[in-house]
Design an enzyme around this catalytic site. Structure first.
Site, PDB file in Angstrom:
ATOM      1  N   GLU A  87      99.098  40.574  65.420  1.00  0.00           N
ATOM      2  CA  GLU A  87     100.529  40.739  65.670  1.00  0.00           C
ATOM      3  C   GLU A  87     101.311  40.508  64.378  1.00  0.00           C
ATOM      4  OE1 GLU A  87     101.800  38.165  68.789  1.00  0.00           O
ATOM      5  OE2 GLU A  87     100.530  39.091  70.317  1.00  0.00           O
ATOM      6  N   LEU A  88     100.930  39.476  63.635  1.00  0.00           N
ATOM      7  CA  LEU A  88     101.634  39.142  62.395  1.00  0.00           C
ATOM      8  C   LEU A  88     101.528  40.278  61.385  1.00  0.00           C
ATOM      9  CD1 LEU A  88     103.194  36.694  61.164  1.00  0.00           C
ATOM     10  CD2 LEU A  88     101.068  36.120  59.977  1.00  0.00           C
TER      11      LEU A  88
END
Length: 392
Positions: A87-88
């Protein structure tokens, strides 16, 4: 259980705020208080409610793409999670494209420990990196994201801070409200400036027709045909269903592909029928190079809803975006209640109307139909494609 007299607030519909976090402890002691506070402030927030049920990564990455602001809650155990690091990496990608504003939140972990991979935070990452050394391109993206995101202006809450979580959350809500207000002002200014180059025409509301959703409503129509010079009719330009990006369309349990013939001796048309999904997202694109400069066109989703269609209690969202060659864009958003068309034949669902820019500055037109209401499973939508046709 809530009492029958409790007031249920409508779901916020503003820019989406995506929250990236790790762990049951953070969820229980921080997220479970943060999210209600944001929603109480009428902020449209998304978190992975099904973190422990194996939500599909593709769905979460799509949610990030649909968001305009992301909160990254860094905690000691953040770097133990493949999911969080993926996600990051996506958040960094959108940030680098100028499509996402990011606020890092350092929850009981030092900002320096995150940025320089120090202490337990760093040890957790190095252990994960070793265990995935065969995935070097991916782990490199993780590391680059960990170096980049903490560099944004963030908000720290030290482990031994005298400040309460409640006080910290209140300050977060205020900061996010200010950011969203600034984003709205900036967007309005940009749209006004961009209209000098590309005009986007919002759909007109027919006389005497009220919109129960509060936005502009244009009724769906039966697909039209244009008369040619010889007097025969020709089908307007169509982006077929197979050329659209339909989330999960490759999964037979969610979408079924089939063909139809609309007239004797006519070519087969491939259509997609929705079996059952929670999240609906259909995206298509065209370029304006082959369209008439200065002419007004509409983009409409050509669909029908079968007699047994269900799950359409909430309206779908429709978005048309014009992306110019220099990366600037303009867009129109509207909603449509598909419940009204169950059992009818093919109808046109308007995505938006646009004016073609000059040949020297071509644009890409992006049209989207989506609905992320996860309370109802949706089924019975049949997609033929998106028609692009000139309007009067």
């Amino acid at each position: 259980m809530a009492s029958s007299s409790s007031v249920v607030k409508p779901t916020p519909t503003g820019p989406q705020v995506f929250i990236c976090f790790r762990g049951a402890d953070v969820r229980k002691h921080f997220i479970s208080f943060l999210v209600p506070a944001l929603r109480e402030a009428n902020i449209n927030v998304f978190i992975d409610e099904n973190e422990f049920l194996g939500s599909e990564m593709a769905n979460l990455l799509t949610r990030i793409e649909e968001s305009e602001l992301a909160l990254v809650i860094f905690s000691v155990d953040f770097t133990r999670s493949h999911r969080c690091l993926n996600e990051l990496a996506k958040i960094k990608e959108r940030k680098d494209q100028g499509r996402l504003i990011v606020i890092p939140i350092f929850y009981k972990v030092k900002p320096s420990a995150v940025k320089f991979l120090e202490g337990k935070f760093g040890d957790n990452f190095r252990a994960l990196e070793r265990n995935n050394r065969h995935m070097l391109p991916i782990t490199q993206k993780w590391k680059e994201a960990l170096e980049s995101i903490p560099g944004s202006i963030g908000m720290p809450l030290a482990e031994q801070s005298e400040r309460t979580d409640n006080d910290f959350i209140n300050s977060m809500v205020i900061k996010i409200q200010q950011l969203l207000e600034n984003m709205a002002v900036r967007r309005n200014n940009e749209i006004e400036a961009q209209r000098k180059l590309v005009s986007i025409v919002p759909p007109k509301k027919p006389k005497g027709e009220a919109n129960p959703q509060g936005g502009s409503m244009v009724p769906a129509r039966k697909p039209e045909r244009e008369a040619s010079q010889e007097g025969s009719s020709v089908v307007p330009s169509m982006v077929p269903a197979r050329d659209l990006d339909i989330t999960h369309s490759e999964k037979p349990q969610k979408w079924t592909w089939s063909t139809i013939n609309e007239a004797p001796n006519s070519a087969e048309i491939e259509i997609a029928t929705l079996n059952k999904v929670y999240w609906l997202k259909i995206v298509g694109t065209i370029t304006t190079e082959n369209l008439t400069p200065g002419a007004k066109y509409e983009a409409v989703f050509v669909v029908k809803l079968e007699n047994n269609a269900s799950g359409w209690e909430q309206p779908v969202n429709l978005k048309l975006k014009v992306v110019q060659h220099d990366g600037d864009d303009d867009r129109v958003d509207r909603t449509e209640n598909l419940n009204d068309y169950i059992g009818q034949n093919w109808v046109d669902i308007l995505a938006g109307v646009f004016v073609v820019p000059p040949k020297t500055t071509p644009a890409t037109i992006i049209f989207t139909m989506y609905q992320y209401e996860d309370k109802y499973k949706k089924k019975g939508l049949v997609v033929k494609g998106v028609a692009i046709r000139p309007t009067n």
